[in-house]
Design an enzyme around this catalytic site. Structure first.
Site, PDB file in Angstrom:
ATOM      1  N   ALA A 211      12.033   7.939   0.763  1.00 47.25           N
ATOM      2  CA  ALA A 211      12.063   8.177   2.207  1.00 47.25           C
ATOM      3  C   ALA A 211      10.672   8.337   2.809  1.00 47.25           C
ATOM      4  O   ALA A 211      10.538   8.427   4.032  1.00 47.25           O
ATOM      5  CB  ALA A 211      12.897   9.429   2.497  1.00 47.25           C
ATOM      6  N   ASP A 212       9.651   8.351   1.971  1.00 41.80           N
ATOM      7  CA  ASP A 212       8.286   8.532   2.460  1.00 41.80           C
ATOM      8  C   ASP A 212       7.844   7.314   3.276  1.00 41.80           C
ATOM      9  O   ASP A 212       7.970   6.167   2.835  1.00 41.80           O
ATOM     10  CB  ASP A 212       7.343   8.732   1.268  1.00 41.80           C
ATOM     11  N   ILE A 213       7.307   7.565   4.461  1.00 41.07           N
ATOM     12  CA  ILE A 213       6.924   6.472   5.363  1.00 41.07           C
ATOM     13  C   ILE A 213       5.805   5.628   4.759  1.00 41.07           C
ATOM     14  O   ILE A 213       5.781   4.402   4.905  1.00 41.07           O
ATOM     15  CB  ILE A 213       6.504   7.040   6.734  1.00 41.07           C
ATOM     16  N   GLY A 214       4.862   6.278   4.067  1.00 42.17           N
ATOM     17  CA  GLY A 214       3.773   5.533   3.442  1.00 42.17           C
ATOM     18  C   GLY A 214       4.282   4.561   2.396  1.00 42.17           C
ATOM     19  O   GLY A 214       3.818   3.412   2.325  1.00 42.17           O
TER      20      GLY A 214
END
Length: 289
Positions: free
Chosen positions: A242-245
């Site tokens: 789920a991390d945007i990066g």
């Protein structure tokens, strides 16, 4: 003053580790001379240990030195675990040569997982940083440490949980913490002081059990636990889908018009077990550069 040397078993890009550590203004680093000062808590003392690269990425050698003449074995073991020098990154590299990330791992060889310096400090940092952009996140954690922590020989130690547990929420609100974030930091510290949350004990549990135990604490969600598992414990097989990066890195790598969904990322990442953490770190590195 004592000094010891360590030869890592495979490639190790210490210069990248220094760049990543330098994002945190609390950590004292000299990238040109290739050293970092590590604050180390002993039972009755706080000492600063200098870790310096003496070799190259291909032939990594490190020196560890301190003015503290006691507990040398304990200090050296702690440093070795933080930088995970026993992990043979050549094995990780060879694993990913059979994957679609082979070119990335060829480009960024020897990317290590460097653990945060202390379990409690790491948990406080990830709670403070959650749902904030990186610049303001580090601004808040720096204010927190410089207000309530301690500076020793030019290096900052996070405050002890006993110190934080005695604070009022308003004390952190004055540092621009939100009300909820102030509650999460102080209330979690109280649980640790009261013995309801033993981070040393939790650190020895399997990943899924850590997720369950920490996930029950108010203010600690999946993102926070995943980051603590990865950077406090140095677990090999963590992938924060789920991390945007991570999503942006895969969007770029897969040449997509929009970010992939969490489900798509999780499904693809199954192919990178048991080294998903290295995939995550290398993907982050690909967009940092």
């Amino acid at each position: 003053m004592w000094k010891e040397y360590y030869h890592a078993p495979g490639m190790y890009d210490f210069d990248y580790s220094l760049r990543r550590l330098s994002m945190d203004p609390l950590i004292r680093i000299n990238s040109k001379e290739r050293w970092v000062d590590v604050p180390v808590r002993l039972e009755n003392d706080k000492v600063v240990v200098r870790v310096k690269a003496e070799g190259t990425t291909e032939k990594p050698v490190f020196s560890v030195m301190s003015d503290h003449d006691e507990n040398q074995d304990v200090i050296f073991e702690h440093i070795r675990n933080i930088f995970q020098w026993d992990k043979d990154l050549d094995e990780v590299h060879q694993f990913f040569q059979q994957s679609e990330l082979s070119m990335l791992f060829h480009q960024y060889q020897g990317t290590p997982i460097v653990r945060d310096f202390n379990l409690y400090d790491s948990l406080m940092k990830v709670i403070i940083h959650q749902q904030l952009n990186m610049k303001f996140a580090f601004t808040l954690s720096t204010r927190f440490v410089q207000k309530y922590g301690e500076e020793v020989d030019g290096s900052w130690f996070y405050p002890e949980p006993e110190t934080v547990a005695k604070l009022n929420y308003e004390d952190l609100r004055e540092l621009q913490f939100s009300q909820r974030k102030a509650e999460y930091v102080i209330d979690t510290s109280k649980k640790i002081v009261d013995g309801d949350l033993d981070l040393q004990e939790i650190s020895k549990l399997p990943t899924e059990d850590v997720m369950k135990r920490l996930g029950k604490v108010r203010g600690i969600g999946p993102w926070t636990v995943e980051n603590w598992l990865l950077f406090a414990l140095g677990r090999d097989d963590l992938f924060p889908a789920a991390d945007i990066g991570i999503q942006n890195a895969l969007k770029k790598w897969w040449q997509m018009d929009k970010k992939p969904s969490k489900d798509d990322v999780e499904k693809k990442a199954e192919e990178w077990t048991p080294y998903r953490s290295y995939a995550a770190l290398t993907l982050w590195r690909s967009i940092e550069d």
